[in-house]
Design a protein around this motif. Sequence first.
Motif, short mmCIF file in Angstrom:
data_model
loop_
_atom_site.label_atom_id
_atom_site.label_comp_id
_atom_site.label_asym_id
_atom_site.label_seq_id
_atom_site.Cartn_x
_atom_site.Cartn_y
_atom_site.Cartn_z
N UNK A 1 18.76 28.18 33.94
CA UNK A 1 18.75 29.27 32.48
C UNK A 1 18.25 30.18 32.58
N UNK A 2 18.90 31.08 32.21
CA UNK A 2 18.69 32.58 32.00
C UNK A 2 19.17 33.16 33.73
N UNK A 3 18.34 34.60 33.67
CA UNK A 3 19.32 35.45 34.49
C UNK A 3 18.20 36.14 35.72
N UNK A 4 18.18 36.98 36.61
CA UNK A 4 17.89 37.68 37.61
C UNK A 4 16.35 36.61 37.54
N UNK A 5 15.79 37.35 37.42
CA UNK A 5 14.52 36.89 37.92
C UNK A 5 13.85 36.72 36.88
N UNK A 6 13.61 36.14 35.39
CA UNK A 6 13.65 34.82 35.08
C UNK A 6 13.89 34.04 34.46
N UNK A 7 14.65 33.53 35.53
CA UNK A 7 15.80 32.44 35.57
C UNK A 7 15.18 30.88 36.21
N UNK A 8 15.34 29.94 35.14
CA UNK A 8 14.28 28.83 35.32
C UNK A 8 15.35 27.75 35.82
N UNK A 9 14.35 27.08 36.79
CA UNK A 9 15.09 25.83 37.04
C UNK A 9 14.66 24.56 36.28
N UNK A 10 16.09 23.99 35.55
CA UNK A 10 15.39 22.92 35.43
C UNK A 10 15.74 21.43 35.31
N UNK A 11 15.61 20.16 35.64
CA UNK A 11 16.44 19.48 35.57
C UNK A 11 15.60 17.96 35.75
N UNK A 12 16.16 16.46 35.37
CA UNK A 12 15.05 15.68 34.55
C UNK A 12 15.01 14.37 35.71
N UNK A 13 13.63 13.95 36.12
CA UNK A 13 13.37 13.31 36.77
C UNK A 13 13.69 11.51 36.78
N UNK A 14 14.00 11.59 35.02
CA UNK A 14 14.65 10.45 34.55
C UNK A 14 13.44 10.03 33.90
N UNK A 15 12.09 10.18 34.66
CA UNK A 15 10.83 9.25 34.50
C UNK A 15 9.50 9.72 33.69
#
Length: 412
Positions: free
Chosen positions: A330-344
């Motif tokens: 999510x987002x660009x450059x240094x403000x980028x945020x990685x997101x994922x769902x653990x399913x739990x």
Amino acid sequence: MAPYESDDITEDPKAGRRKAARYVVPVAVVGVAAATIGLVPALADSGDPDLPEISAQRLIEKIAASDVEQLSGTVRFSTDLGLPDLGGLESGLTGGAAGSGGGSSADPTAKLTELATGTHTLRVAADGPDRQKVSLLEDAAEYSLIHNGKDVWGYDSASNEVFHAESAEAGTGGKKDAEPPATPQQLTEEALKAVDDTTSVTVEGTAHVAGRDAYRLVVKPKDSGSTVGQITVAVDAKTGMPLKFTLTPASGGAAVVDVGFTQVSFAAPAASTFDFTPPKGAKVTEEEQPGATEKGSTEAPGRTGSGEHPFGKDSGSEDGPGGLDGMNVIGDGWDSIATFDTGGEGVPSGSETGGGALGGFIDSLGDKVTGKFGTGTVFKTRLINALVTDDGKVYVGAVTKDALVKAADAAQ
């Protein structure tokens, strides 16, 4: 000097932005990393050298063109993520993987995680793409990781254990393969992958590092939501090789990552530097290749390995760090945020774990937060923060707590 904008050096700016979060995390923790003082000597302790002016663009090009394949020296490596004292829990988190369950204390996968905290001294040597050596010096022991041709050896003198793997990279050539891990050069290359139009890059003076003249390259995020204050790289004026890498947080204080040569030579190391024969009586563990069965050590079962080695390997994939499926950015450059769902479910609190060292560790790191997304916990360091929602979604990046909450709210 005006900042050098990265869209002039990135062939695909969009791709560069997407990969920013992927590469900032391993650089910080090495890293990853991770990765690592109040480094001695300081960047400039005997007067700044008088060097010809150079633009940021030209200095970045000089780094990229650096062809150093032969070197030896001493590196001081420090990380200060602001983690609480883990006490007896620390050995369980960092050493348990190697020291229990049939693993080997000489396995570099576990051993090099020690670089993620505190201050360490490394001896490094390289001679082309097929020979590298890194030795981690401890109080009364030494750990060495050696790549010589088709062989990769790890040796822990404290336990007299040896780890052996075959190098799939042997003979393939390529400058990248010639770099030992955990050096200023590797950290700089990873950091420059995050440079895009959200970044200011300037040359700010000169320095002496390990007795050599160097330029100071300064990389700063333009975005206010990043926890990264700036990255300062001392670049050898003659060879273009980074000699020192310092990452300071936006919150101020000591460097989060501070890695630099205290001594360096660009002469070819002696061939014997890379020779290794397991000492008499040592326990030797062979790495299992993917799909292999019942291939173990001479005295104890080997671990099931990924087939990847610390020299010349990319731990990530297009799915994100470590190949996590379903990861989005999510987002660009240094403000980028990685997101994922653990399913739990989300991470339990200290009371839910029964208290004790583990419970205290969890509670000391976490801040309870609420928003449109519901409720969750933000786990924080001086650089990397992660929001784990109660329904198991994870948002992580070198961004502030408020930025993580905002991203989770926007995903609803």
